[in-house]
Design an enzyme around this catalytic site. Structure first.
Site, PDB file in Angstrom:
ATOM      1  N   ASP A  99     -52.969 -35.525 -41.586  1.00 28.71           N
ATOM      2  CA  ASP A  99     -51.937 -36.539 -41.367  1.00 28.71           C
ATOM      3  C   ASP A  99     -51.131 -36.182 -40.127  1.00 28.71           C
ATOM      4  O   ASP A  99     -51.029 -34.999 -39.769  1.00 28.71           O
ATOM      5  CB  ASP A  99     -51.004 -36.645 -42.577  1.00 28.71           C
ATOM      6  N   ASP A 115     -54.055 -35.738 -35.323  1.00 29.30           N
ATOM      7  CA  ASP A 115     -54.481 -37.128 -35.227  1.00 29.30           C
ATOM      8  C   ASP A 115     -55.998 -37.161 -35.348  1.00 29.30           C
ATOM      9  O   ASP A 115     -56.702 -36.631 -34.480  1.00 29.30           O
ATOM     10  CB  ASP A 115     -54.031 -37.709 -33.881  1.00 29.30           C
ATOM     11  N   LYS A 179     -59.003 -47.872 -47.875  1.00 29.05           N
ATOM     12  CA  LYS A 179     -58.228 -49.055 -48.239  1.00 29.05           C
ATOM     13  C   LYS A 179     -58.389 -50.143 -47.192  1.00 29.05           C
ATOM     14  O   LYS A 179     -58.373 -49.879 -45.993  1.00 29.05           O
ATOM     15  CB  LYS A 179     -56.748 -48.694 -48.386  1.00 29.05           C
TER      16      LYS A 179
END
Length: 228
Positions: A99, A115, A179
């Site tokens: 993260d 990243d 997602k």
């Protein structure tokens, strides 16, 4: 308090002072969400943990001894579930959480603040794992602007980038879970995933809010393989 149509008590928040209506509605939803309460009781960092639990219970993605990558992991709900399911808490499997934000330590999880879009991120990740990953998963959502078409393109773009990262680090037969949101903007993404994976499907766990267009794309049987 008032009762909803099921007879359960429903907490209502008054709008006052500088509290905006949107903040009031968000707070009410949190206070009345059973998964928020269940997550707190179980010690999970977010209600999203139950989404992964439901998906894994149905499809058996996470197995003992596996190597798992959690993209956009903070606050860590998915990483908590993965650590238990693959046995990294006991030193059997391995979970690496990635993260841009800092994330408090989780037992059995190795955290990398970087990243994943950086060119050297796949190499750093495989070095941390000591090889390829069995599962790459992402519960990330792109920042929204309020402009529907722009937001849809941002969401799909983020998933495409996550999928490209997954293809760089997955072992043959590996799994990608991410997602997404129901829209007509993901045709190219699905076509690419179907080329790279044996099976691609959409799933919507019960823990996803029913009034949300949120769902997950699950791609299994990766046809390629991480470079040694």
């Amino acid at each position: 308090m008032a009762k909803d149509t099921t007879g359960r008590l429903h907490v209502q928040v008054k709008t006052g002072g500088k509290r905006k209506l949107s903040s009031k509605l968000w707070l009410e939803r949190q206070l009345n969400d059973p998964y928020v309460a269940k997550a707190k009781a179980a010690g999970y960092r977010s209600r999203a943990a139950f989404k992964l639990l439901e998906i894994d219970d149905k499809f058996r993605l996470l197995k003992h001894g596996m190597a798992v990558v959690d993209l956009g992991a903070a606050p860590g709900g998915w990483s908590q579930i993965a650590a238990k399911r693959v046995g990294s808490v006991d030193g059997k499997g391995k979970v690496v959480a990635i993260d841009l934000l800092e994330m408090p330590e989780i037992a059995g999880v190795e955290f990398a603040q970087l990243d994943f879009m950086d060119n050297d991120a796949p190499a750093k990740l495989t070095a941390m794992l000591g090889g390829g990953a069995d599962v790459v998963m992402s519960d990330m959502a792109a920042n929204t602007t309020g402009h529907r078409k722009t937001d849809q393109l941002r969401i799909v773009g983020l998933i495409e980038t996550a999928a490209a990262f997954a293809c760089d680090v997955l072992k043959p037969g590996g799994t990608f879970l991410a997602k997404t949101f129901q829209s007509g903007a993901d045709a190219d993404l699905l076509a690419q995933l179907k080329r790279d994976f044996a099976t691609v499907r959409h799933v919507k766990p019960a823990a996803s809010r029913q009034d949300s267009s949120e769902r997950y794309v699950l791609a299994t049987g990766f046809r390629g393989g991480a470079k040694a």
